[in-house]
Design a protein around this motif. Structure first.
Motif, PDB file in Angstrom:
ATOM      1  N   GLU A   4      -4.372  14.445  -5.624  1.00 29.96           N
ATOM      2  CA  GLU A   4      -3.494  15.044  -4.629  1.00 29.96           C
ATOM      3  C   GLU A   4      -2.450  14.046  -4.152  1.00 29.96           C
ATOM      4  O   GLU A   4      -1.259  14.368  -4.054  1.00 29.96           O
ATOM      5  CB  GLU A   4      -4.323  15.549  -3.448  1.00 29.96           C
ATOM      6  CG  GLU A   4      -3.502  16.242  -2.366  1.00 29.96           C
ATOM      7  CD  GLU A   4      -4.350  16.754  -1.218  1.00 29.96           C
ATOM      8  OE1 GLU A   4      -3.766  17.144  -0.192  1.00 29.96           O
ATOM      9  OE2 GLU A   4      -5.590  16.754  -1.354  1.00 29.96           O
ATOM     10  N   ALA A   5      -2.890  12.823  -3.870  1.00 34.80           N
ATOM     11  CA  ALA A   5      -1.957  11.791  -3.406  1.00 34.80           C
ATOM     12  C   ALA A   5      -0.977  11.418  -4.508  1.00 34.80           C
ATOM     13  O   ALA A   5       0.224  11.235  -4.261  1.00 34.80           O
ATOM     14  CB  ALA A   5      -2.732  10.557  -2.942  1.00 34.80           C
ATOM     15  N   TRP A   6      -1.463  11.323  -5.747  1.00 35.11           N
ATOM     16  CA  TRP A   6      -0.589  10.952  -6.860  1.00 35.11           C
ATOM     17  C   TRP A   6       0.430  12.051  -7.135  1.00 35.11           C
ATOM     18  O   TRP A   6       1.588  11.769  -7.459  1.00 35.11           O
ATOM     19  CB  TRP A   6      -1.421  10.682  -8.107  1.00 35.11           C
ATOM     20  CG  TRP A   6      -0.612  10.157  -9.251  1.00 35.11           C
ATOM     21  CD1 TRP A   6      -0.266   8.871  -9.499  1.00 35.11           C
ATOM     22  CD2 TRP A   6      -0.020  10.930 -10.303  1.00 35.11           C
ATOM     23  NE1 TRP A   6       0.484   8.785 -10.647  1.00 35.11           N
ATOM     24  CE2 TRP A   6       0.652  10.027 -11.151  1.00 35.11           C
ATOM     25  CE3 TRP A   6      -0.006  12.290 -10.608  1.00 35.11           C
ATOM     26  CZ2 TRP A   6       1.328  10.455 -12.286  1.00 35.11           C
ATOM     27  CZ3 TRP A   6       0.679  12.710 -11.736  1.00 35.11           C
ATOM     28  CH2 TRP A   6       1.330  11.793 -12.571  1.00 35.11           C
ATOM     29  N   ALA A   7       0.012  13.320  -7.023  1.00 33.81           N
ATOM     30  CA  ALA A   7       0.935  14.436  -7.264  1.00 33.81           C
ATOM     31  C   ALA A   7       2.088  14.402  -6.262  1.00 33.81           C
ATOM     32  O   ALA A   7       3.238  14.651  -6.611  1.00 33.81           O
ATOM     33  CB  ALA A   7       0.183  15.763  -7.175  1.00 33.81           C
TER      34      ALA A   7
ATOM     35  N   GLU B 146       0.791  -1.215   0.000  1.00 32.91           N
ATOM     36  CA  GLU B 146       0.000   0.000   0.000  1.00 32.91           C
ATOM     37  C   GLU B 146       0.833   1.279   0.000  1.00 32.91           C
ATOM     38  O   GLU B 146       1.934   1.314   0.523  1.00 32.91           O
ATOM     39  CB  GLU B 146      -0.909   0.045   1.227  1.00 32.91           C
ATOM     40  CG  GLU B 146      -2.136  -0.835   1.127  1.00 32.91           C
ATOM     41  CD  GLU B 146      -3.041  -0.431  -0.024  1.00 32.91           C
ATOM     42  OE1 GLU B 146      -2.871   0.670  -0.583  1.00 32.91           O
ATOM     43  OE2 GLU B 146      -3.900  -1.230  -0.377  1.00 32.91           O
ATOM     44  N   THR B 147       0.302   2.301  -0.626  1.00 30.68           N
ATOM     45  CA  THR B 147       0.755   3.680  -0.465  1.00 30.68           C
ATOM     46  C   THR B 147      -0.512   4.514  -0.432  1.00 30.68           C
ATOM     47  O   THR B 147      -1.596   4.040  -0.781  1.00 30.68           O
ATOM     48  CB  THR B 147       1.643   4.144  -1.642  1.00 30.68           C
ATOM     49  OG1 THR B 147       0.835   4.169  -2.829  1.00 30.68           O
ATOM     50  CG2 THR B 147       2.843   3.244  -1.839  1.00 30.68           C
ATOM     51  N   HIS B 148      -0.384   5.777  -0.056  1.00 26.07           N
ATOM     52  CA  HIS B 148      -1.566   6.639   0.026  1.00 26.07           C
ATOM     53  C   HIS B 148      -2.242   6.790  -1.336  1.00 26.07           C
ATOM     54  O   HIS B 148      -3.465   6.738  -1.446  1.00 26.07           O
ATOM     55  CB  HIS B 148      -1.178   8.012   0.576  1.00 26.07           C
ATOM     56  CG  HIS B 148      -0.776   7.986   2.017  1.00 26.07           C
ATOM     57  ND1 HIS B 148      -1.625   7.525   3.003  1.00 26.07           N
ATOM     58  CD2 HIS B 148       0.365   8.349   2.647  1.00 26.07           C
ATOM     59  CE1 HIS B 148      -1.022   7.614   4.176  1.00 26.07           C
ATOM     60  NE2 HIS B 148       0.193   8.098   3.983  1.00 26.07           N
ATOM     61  N   TRP B 149      -1.437   6.971  -2.396  1.00 27.56           N
ATOM     62  CA  TRP B 149      -2.053   7.200  -3.698  1.00 27.56           C
ATOM     63  C   TRP B 149      -2.716   5.940  -4.232  1.00 27.56           C
ATOM     64  O   TRP B 149      -3.752   6.006  -4.889  1.00 27.56           O
ATOM     65  CB  TRP B 149      -1.045   7.773  -4.693  1.00 27.56           C
ATOM     66  CG  TRP B 149      -0.189   6.780  -5.415  1.00 27.56           C
ATOM     67  CD1 TRP B 149       1.063   6.389  -5.100  1.00 27.56           C
ATOM     68  CD2 TRP B 149      -0.531   6.057  -6.609  1.00 27.56           C
ATOM     69  NE1 TRP B 149       1.535   5.465  -5.997  1.00 27.56           N
ATOM     70  CE2 TRP B 149       0.564   5.246  -6.929  1.00 27.56           C
ATOM     71  CE3 TRP B 149      -1.659   6.015  -7.416  1.00 27.56           C
ATOM     72  CZ2 TRP B 149       0.571   4.399  -8.031  1.00 27.56           C
ATOM     73  CZ3 TRP B 149      -1.654   5.169  -8.522  1.00 27.56           C
ATOM     74  CH2 TRP B 149      -0.541   4.380  -8.810  1.00 27.56           C
TER      75      TRP B 149
ATOM     76  N   ALA C 191       3.256  11.709  -4.799  1.00 22.08           N
ATOM     77  CA  ALA C 191       4.117  10.580  -5.177  1.00 22.08           C
ATOM     78  C   ALA C 191       4.952  10.924  -6.402  1.00 22.08           C
ATOM     79  O   ALA C 191       6.142  10.609  -6.467  1.00 22.08           O
ATOM     80  CB  ALA C 191       3.260   9.348  -5.444  1.00 22.08           C
ATOM     81  N   ARG C 192       4.350  11.610  -7.388  1.00 20.84           N
ATOM     82  CA  ARG C 192       5.071  11.993  -8.606  1.00 20.84           C
ATOM     83  C   ARG C 192       6.218  12.938  -8.294  1.00 20.84           C
ATOM     84  O   ARG C 192       7.319  12.792  -8.816  1.00 20.84           O
ATOM     85  CB  ARG C 192       4.109  12.661  -9.595  1.00 20.84           C
ATOM     86  CG  ARG C 192       4.750  13.037 -10.923  1.00 20.84           C
ATOM     87  CD  ARG C 192       3.822  13.903 -11.750  1.00 20.84           C
ATOM     88  NE  ARG C 192       3.564  15.173 -11.094  1.00 20.84           N
ATOM     89  CZ  ARG C 192       2.692  16.073 -11.536  1.00 20.84           C
ATOM     90  NH1 ARG C 192       1.966  15.834 -12.608  1.00 20.84           N
ATOM     91  NH2 ARG C 192       2.521  17.207 -10.892  1.00 20.84           N
ATOM     92  N   ASP C 193       5.957  13.894  -7.407  1.00 17.14           N
ATOM     93  CA  ASP C 193       7.004  14.835  -7.029  1.00 17.14           C
ATOM     94  C   ASP C 193       8.154  14.112  -6.341  1.00 17.14           C
ATOM     95  O   ASP C 193       9.319  14.454  -6.525  1.00 17.14           O
ATOM     96  CB  ASP C 193       6.436  15.914  -6.097  1.00 17.14           C
ATOM     97  CG  ASP C 193       5.496  16.862  -6.829  1.00 17.14           C
ATOM     98  OD1 ASP C 193       5.538  16.882  -8.069  1.00 17.14           O
ATOM     99  OD2 ASP C 193       4.712  17.563  -6.155  1.00 17.14           O
ATOM    100  N   GLY C 194       7.812  13.091  -5.556  1.00 14.88           N
ATOM    101  CA  GLY C 194       8.855  12.305  -4.910  1.00 14.88           C
ATOM    102  C   GLY C 194       9.716  11.571  -5.910  1.00 14.88           C
ATOM    103  O   GLY C 194      10.944  11.552  -5.809  1.00 14.88           O
ATOM    104  N   HIS C 195       9.072  10.975  -6.938  1.00 15.16           N
ATOM    105  CA  HIS C 195       9.825  10.279  -7.988  1.00 15.16           C
ATOM    106  C   HIS C 195      10.689  11.270  -8.778  1.00 15.16           C
ATOM    107  O   HIS C 195      11.818  10.972  -9.140  1.00 15.16           O
ATOM    108  CB  HIS C 195       8.864   9.564  -8.944  1.00 15.16           C
ATOM    109  CG  HIS C 195       8.277   8.308  -8.375  1.00 15.16           C
ATOM    110  ND1 HIS C 195       9.044   7.262  -7.926  1.00 15.16           N
ATOM    111  CD2 HIS C 195       6.988   7.924  -8.205  1.00 15.16           C
ATOM    112  CE1 HIS C 195       8.262   6.287  -7.495  1.00 15.16           C
ATOM    113  NE2 HIS C 195       7.015   6.670  -7.655  1.00 15.16           N
ATOM    114  N   ARG C 196      10.137  12.458  -9.028  1.00 17.90           N
ATOM    115  CA  ARG C 196      10.877  13.455  -9.802  1.00 17.90           C
ATOM    116  C   ARG C 196      12.127  13.903  -9.037  1.00 17.90           C
ATOM    117  O   ARG C 196      13.219  14.018  -9.618  1.00 17.90           O
ATOM    118  CB  ARG C 196       9.969  14.654 -10.092  1.00 17.90           C
ATOM    119  CG  ARG C 196      10.638  15.737 -10.935  1.00 17.90           C
ATOM    120  CD  ARG C 196       9.691  16.898 -11.147  1.00 17.90           C
ATOM    121  NE  ARG C 196       8.508  16.490 -11.879  1.00 17.90           N
ATOM    122  CZ  ARG C 196       7.431  17.269 -12.049  1.00 17.90           C
ATOM    123  NH1 ARG C 196       7.402  18.468 -11.497  1.00 17.90           N
ATOM    124  NH2 ARG C 196       6.413  16.839 -12.751  1.00 17.90           N
TER     125      ARG C 196
END
Length: 201
Positions: free
Chosen positions: A184-187, A138-141, A189-194
């Motif tokens: 919001e949750a995906w954004a 699991e993750t939040h997104w 996570a995306r920022d973390g990957h970036r």
């Protein structure tokens, strides 16, 4: 004869290596980011003309490679697994995005809107691949995505279609709320990957 056999064996070895090589998620995410920055602003188009066409073709190619990988890996998880359900739903979304220009949305084929849709689903599919192949549950997104998917699959309003089988796109407050939570949750996570990609560059 021996030389021919050697060439054939070498070719088979290359085919095997290509078939078993894991997807290049770093490259796939980098391609997706080209279409998703800065902040999806409509007045900041990332590409146009031949550049956009090339990016779109690249995104489609990445999806065609990654979809069966995610599907196969998810299929090995228990049927009642939330991780499996989320991944399979994303696979369905990805296939739908690939088929869109072939259906009643042909004008989308060369548009930034279509390319961004491909980029979003590719980024999500990369995350699902990591999840289903690493045992992360699991993750939040992902939790937010599964809630949204479950709602879309069961809500009569969201599923309503016209006589030709096209979704009516009726307004649904629950869908909008769940979608905002997912975005919001995906954004995040995306920022973390970036940031991780920029740090390792």
């Amino acid at each position: 004869m021996e030389a021919s056999r050697g060439v054939a064996n070498a070719a088979r070895s290359v085919d095997i290596m290509n078939a078993t090589a894991p997807p290049d998620l770093k490259t796939m995410r980098a391609t997706a980011i080209e279409l998703l920055r800065p902040d999806d602003a409509p007045d900041m188009l990332p590409a146009a003309g031949e550049e956009l066409a090339t990016l779109t073709d690249t995104l489609r190619g990445h999806l065609e490679l990654l979809i069966p990988e995610v599907e196969q890996a998810a299929g090995r998880l228990p049927e009642n697994s939330v991780t499996r359900s989320g991944a399979m739903y994303c696979v369905g979304e990805a296939r739908g995005k690939l088929r869109a220009p072939e259906l009643s949305f042909a004008p989308l084929a060369g548009s930034v809107l279509y390319a961004r849709r491909l980029a979003r689903v590719l980024a999500a599919l990369c995350d699902h691949y990591e999840t289903v192949t690493s045992g992360v549950v699991e993750t939040h997104w992902r939790t937010a995505f599964v809630r949204l998917a479950d709602h879309c699959l069961t809500c009569p309003t969201c599923r309503a279609m016209d006589d030709e089988g096209a979704n009516l796109g009726l307004p649904c407050e629950t869908h909008d709320r769940l979608y905002d939570e997912y975005r919001e949750a995906w954004a995040r996570a995306r920022d973390g990957h970036r940031r991780s990609a920029e740090a390792s560059a």
